[in-house]
Design a protein around this motif. Sequence first.
Motif, mmCIF file in Angstrom:
data_model
loop_
_atom_site.group_PDB
_atom_site.id
_atom_site.type_symbol
_atom_site.label_atom_id
_atom_site.label_comp_id
_atom_site.label_asym_id
_atom_site.label_seq_id
_atom_site.Cartn_x
_atom_site.Cartn_y
_atom_site.Cartn_z
ATOM 1 N N SER A 56 1.040 -1.158 0.064
ATOM 2 C CA SER A 56 0.141 0.181 -0.094
ATOM 3 C C SER A 56 0.780 1.307 0.087
ATOM 4 O O SER A 56 0.440 2.512 -0.458
ATOM 5 N N PHE A 57 2.195 1.172 0.384
ATOM 6 C CA PHE A 57 2.956 2.198 0.322
ATOM 7 C C PHE A 57 3.649 2.492 -0.961
ATOM 8 O O PHE A 57 4.037 3.506 -1.216
ATOM 9 N N VAL A 58 3.349 1.733 -2.035
ATOM 10 C CA VAL A 58 4.030 1.891 -3.368
ATOM 11 C C VAL A 58 2.717 2.053 -4.421
ATOM 12 O O VAL A 58 2.922 2.465 -5.606
ATOM 13 N N SER A 59 1.873 1.448 -4.159
ATOM 14 C CA SER A 59 0.617 1.160 -4.929
ATOM 15 C C SER A 59 0.275 2.670 -5.478
ATOM 16 O O SER A 59 -0.517 2.850 -6.633
ATOM 17 N N SER A 60 0.183 3.517 -4.553
ATOM 18 C CA SER A 60 -0.549 5.078 -4.979
ATOM 19 C C SER A 60 0.537 5.780 -5.592
ATOM 20 O O SER A 60 0.093 6.830 -5.963
ATOM 21 N N PHE A 61 1.597 5.231 -6.075
ATOM 22 C CA PHE A 61 2.723 6.327 -6.807
ATOM 23 C C PHE A 61 2.265 6.341 -8.341
ATOM 24 O O PHE A 61 2.907 7.029 -9.008
ATOM 25 N N GLY A 62 1.176 5.494 -8.764
ATOM 26 C CA GLY A 62 0.908 5.426 -10.247
ATOM 27 C C GLY A 62 -0.273 4.536 -10.339
ATOM 28 O O GLY A 62 -0.451 3.595 -9.769
ATOM 29 N N PRO A 63 -1.079 4.938 -11.529
ATOM 30 C CA PRO A 63 -2.256 4.082 -11.805
ATOM 31 C C PRO A 63 -1.846 2.733 -12.077
ATOM 32 O O PRO A 63 -2.632 1.701 -11.944
ATOM 33 N N ARG A 64 -0.790 2.604 -12.756
ATOM 34 C CA ARG A 64 -0.376 1.096 -13.315
ATOM 35 C C ARG A 64 0.237 0.150 -11.963
ATOM 36 O O ARG A 64 -0.262 -0.802 -12.047
#
Length: 410
Positions: free
Chosen positions: A306-314
């Motif tokens: 959850s700490f990396v998934s918000s950094f881009g739609p992909r």
Amino acid sequence: MADEIDEVEAAPPRRSPAKRGALMGAVFLMATSAIGPGFITQTTEFTLELGAAFAFAILLSIVVDIAVQLNVWRVIGVSGMKAQDLGNKVVPGLGYLMAALVVFGGLVFNVGNVAGASLGLDAMFGLETKIGGALSALIAVGIFLSKRAGAAMDKLVVALGGLMILLTAYVAIVSEPPVGEAMKQAVLPDTVSFLAITTLIGGTVGGYITYAGAHRLVDAGVSGPERIKEISRSSVVSMLVTGVMRVLLFLALLGVVGGGISLAEGNPTASAFQHAAGEVGLRLFGMVMWAAGITSVIGAAYTSISFVSSFGPRLERSRNWLVLGFILISLLVFLVLDQAPTTLLVLAGALNGLILPIGFGVLMWIAWRRRDLLHGYRYPRWLLVVGILVFALTVYLGANSITGIADLWN
């Protein structure tokens, strides 16, 4: 591939059954992430070392944990933004640093979680540890492959969290611990261990654990100033669940140790449960340890990603794949790592105790100076003061534990 984890986001603003399930899931995701194999191993190690005096460290850690979670859940919940995104709003690039630290700490901890789950299956069925670790990791993978991954995760952590508490309560009763002495030592300890306090705090609100419940609420759409009562109540309940489990486990172990019984070095917690309740106790330990391991594997993977998934739609679209990859990497490291599980688990908790001040400091700055990120919400002054004092304490404890952590690793 399964639908995304956050399918409950589409629910209406009114408190639907899905929302209620997500609230309970958030409470127990945080609690079961904290009640992991590291939690069990740390409690055992320090009870053996400090005896009843360990009660002081437990009490102080519970107080600090509640103060941390009240602030973390409130800032993240009211803003509706995850910790790393808030970090980037404060200082561009800071959120990426926070994500890197949390993911690194989460991976270290998750190797320990897989190891702990393997110890549980060994105690229950005599299963070889590497086989047990692989089986447990694959079960966790199966949760995220389901079509309703979010709901499945919520239900599993609630069920296994309740089971752990009930089984540990039984062992605490039959071990007949010296409750009076423990209560005395909780306020007037003979010994104070900075490493023990920092490790407990790190093991229950350090690293990824700090954000597990709050990030789950944001994913479920439970956010904003209008949801403040639900957010605050959930944060307190999550820490009370963790505190109850900590106290019960401590008392169960203290009853055995106080009787002068020597515990087996390889798996002292299993030995304590066996001395307290015989062969049944050993199986109960296995169930508790496995439940702690599997729920923490799920919590570590979900929260770290959850700490990396918000950094881009992909990345958001690939979230389930990233979670699965995280679990499998943790398993691979466990299978090849030449390190005793007990030492690894204690070390992981202590490392997370050092990571805690960075992310918590960012959130307290937002509470103090960035009302714009909280949708105009006026942050309670008393909670702000408590949070700042606790932040200073986490910095102090982290600095004092550095030498102890280095000695532990050596």
